[in-house]
Motif scaffolding. Structure first.
Motif, PDB file in Angstrom:
ATOM      1  N   UNK A 119       0.838  -1.092  -0.072  1.00 11.23           N
ATOM      2  CA  UNK A 119      -0.053   0.092   0.068  1.00 11.23           C
ATOM      3  C   UNK A 119       0.928   1.288   0.068  1.00 11.23           C
ATOM      4  N   UNK A 120       2.032   1.098   0.754  1.00 14.09           N
ATOM      5  CA  UNK A 120       2.813   2.289   0.756  1.00 14.09           C
ATOM      6  C   UNK A 120       3.794   2.456  -0.341  1.00 14.09           C
ATOM      7  N   UNK A 166       2.341   2.636  -3.095  1.00 12.54           N
ATOM      8  CA  UNK A 166       1.432   3.258  -4.185  1.00 12.54           C
ATOM      9  C   UNK A 166       1.544   4.888  -3.719  1.00 12.54           C
ATOM     10  N   UNK A 213       2.833   9.438   2.616  1.00 11.35           N
ATOM     11  CA  UNK A 213       3.245   7.908   3.062  1.00 11.35           C
ATOM     12  C   UNK A 213       4.694   7.902   3.748  1.00 11.35           C
TER      13      UNK A 213
END
Lengths: 290, 293
Positions: B92-93, B95, B100
């Motif tokens: 997810x991080x 992206x 982030x």
């Protein structure tokens, strides 16, 4: 390895799903940071305030200012422990960096049978758990007088050698030999060669090794606990915390314990804030092991 | 020139080699030898053959099997949770999530704090924040509390570390391959299973190795959080500490009686063999799945 750097210009615009993810992570990170945050504000409360209302902020009734910190500093001697922790960490990491980088260069250039054997021994030592050697190590260290904060770095050098030699070797193998040959023709002897040619090239590896070893030595509990001579008052931060908080349900003030934990965590957070990038790089570089 | 380098070994090789000899090689050899002895100091020992190993494995006196079972179950659960969570967060991080870098910073932070301090932080939060107000009991009340508490501490600490390694792995997957998969009509899940995961296999190998050995060798957090408690005494008068992991069991055995030093050392040898076998098996199994880039 095939590394493709993502340039900022390549990045797609922020999508709606990413915004949603960001919100989720904001909540998740708040929860993640909660234990440390609660310890921080509870260190300003008295014992009753901590036990009866753990999650609420200090109020007029239970706020005690810096009293917990004062008691922690005076009674437990946390500053003395911090001083010894600092001495041990700085000396050990310096010793490890200098000695193992020289060693790694030597064994990769000389390539005798003994050097190869020594290299594999270093790799082997990374698999051996500390419990396997700790009893006999404390006896050996005792016999050789390696039990003060100024001599224990020798023990750390021996123990840190595995990972450090391995990481430095990885780098040394990648240095083109032509550079060193050219230096030889210019009349460099080996020490000059190492300190003026090889060492400057290895700077990134020095930083990675330094970060990993600092994290290890500063937080290590068992090795100094077993090796240091406690009758002379040699303690490190983890040992001081363990002695102060151990079985302290009710005996030592809980508020003081909170203050001690805060004092132990603050320098680490400061270190993280200062060298966050290097720490992340160090962790990634150290992960080549195995 | 390398011939001329050879005679410089007192400067380059000797300091490291001597320190390594004193603090690793000699204690290691003594350690193997002393597991067959009763010993007090380096020169006071008596040879007892296999007695120590028999006592560890068959007598039931030293809590070895109890703590091995606890450690094994703990390792399996923590390794799964840590790696799944770390991979998902890393994915997810990588992206384009706003903020982030801040999130990565927060997740990694607990790793810099030592096990002893972390253990006490969590002992305080769990006891005063949850168990005492809700149930009127603390962590040492039941071994389930201690087990779950330990899981929380270790996962909380290690997820951020493994996340960093997975992020580095994910970033090294070339965009061209992902685009090729997209053009070939692969769905998101297919790309993940057939392209991304095989490409980050080296990171998975490392993270599994690190998390397995960290969990299996856990000591500081165990000592600080529960100290092995609660303890029960069985019919034969032997005390069992129910949340004692192997490393703590070895220290406690050594510390409880001067006559059990050899037994503790024998337990440490068994522990070493277990660690070696587990980590080598894991490395062999996952290395096989790695692909060339």
């Amino acid at each position: 390895m095939n590394r493709v750097k993502r340039m900022p210009a390549d990045q797609p615009a922020v999508r709606r799903s990413d915004i949603l993810l960001s919100v989720i992570f904001a909540v998740l990170c708040s929860v993640y940071a909660l234990p440390l945050v609660t310890i921080l504000y509870n260190s300003f409360k008295d014992k009753e305030g901590i036990i009866s209302r753990f999650f609420s902020l200090p109020n007029a009734e239970n706020f005690v200012g810096f009293r917990n910190f004062q008691v922690g500093i005076e009674q437990i001697g946390i500053f003395k422990a911090a001083f010894y922790s600092l001495v041990i960490t700085v000396l050990s990491v310096a010793l490890i960096l200098i000695c193992t980088s020289m060693c790694a260069w030597y064994i990769n250039r000389v390539e005798s049978k003994f050097c190869r054997f020594f290299y594999y021994l270093c790799v082997f030592s990374m698999v051996v758990p500390f419990q396997m050697v700790m009893f006999t190590l404390s006896l050996v260290a005792n016999k050789l007088g390696l039990t003060s904060p100024y001599t224990i770095p020798v023990v750390y050098l021996g123990f840190g050698a595995g990972l450090a030699v391995f990481m430095f070797s990885g780098f040394v193998k990648a240095i083109p030999v032509e550079v060193e040959e050219a230096a030889t023709i210019d009349g460099c002897n080996p020490p000059q060669m190492f300190f003026q040619v090889v060492l400057p090239m290895m700077k990134p590896t020095y930083i990675s090794v330094a970060i990993l070893q600092t994290m290890w030595v500063w937080n290590d509990y068992l090795l100094p606990y077993l090796v240091l001579d406690k009758t002379k008052g040699f303690v490190t931060i983890p040992i001081a915390i363990q002695t102060a908080v151990k079985d302290s349900y009710g005996t030592v003030d809980t508020g003081v314990n909170m203050a001690l934990l805060v004092l132990a965590i603050l320098p680490v957070i400061a270190f993280y804030a200062l060298c966050q990038k290097q720490i992340v790089k160090g962790v990634v570089a150290g992960a080549v092991k195995g | 020139m390398y011939r001329s380098l050879k005679k410089w070994f007192p400067l380059f090789l000797l300091p490291t080699a001597l320190a390594f000899l004193v603090s690793f090689v000699v204690p290691f050899l003594y350690g193997i030898f002393f597991s067959f002895c009763e010993f007090q100091t380096l020169d006071r020992f008596t040879f007892v053959g296999l007695d120590n190993f028999k006592r560890v494995l068959f007598s039931g006196q030293y809590n070895f099997w109890q703590s091995l079972g606890f450690t094994a179950l703990f390792t399996v659960l923590s390794v799964i949770i840590i790696n799944v969570a770390a991979f998902l967060i890393a994915y997810a991080l990588t992206r384009n999530v706003p903020g982030r870098n801040l999130y990565r910073t927060v997740f990694f932070m607990p790793n810099l704090i030592g096990g002893i301090v972390l253990g006490y932080v969590w002992r305080t939060v769990i006891n005063y924040g949850v168990l005492i107000p809700l149930l009127g009991k603390d962590l040492t009340y039941s071994s389930t509390f201690g087990f779950i508490g330990l899981l929380f501490v270790l996962c909380w600490q290690q997820i951020g570390y493994m996340m960093i390694i997975y992020i580095a792995g994910l970033q090294s997957v070339p965009d061209s391959i992902l685009e090729a998969a997209k053009i070939d009509g692969a769905s998101g899940w297919q790309t993940m299973r057939r392209v991304t995961i095989p490409m980050v296999m080296p990171s998975i190998t490392i993270c599994l190795f690190l998390s397995i050995t960290n969990s299996f060798k856990l000591y500081d957090q165990n000592l600080a959080l529960t100290g092995g408690l609660p303890a029960v005494t069985d019919e034969q008068g032997i005390t069992h500490r129910l949340t004692q992991m192997l490393a703590l069991c070895i220290s406690d055995t050594y510390g409880n009686s001067a006559r059990a030093h050899g037994t503790a050392q024998a337990m440490a040898v068994v522990f070493f063999l277990l660690v070696a076998v587990i980590s080598l098996t894991q490395l062999m199994l996952t290395r096989r799945k790695e692909v060339q880039q």
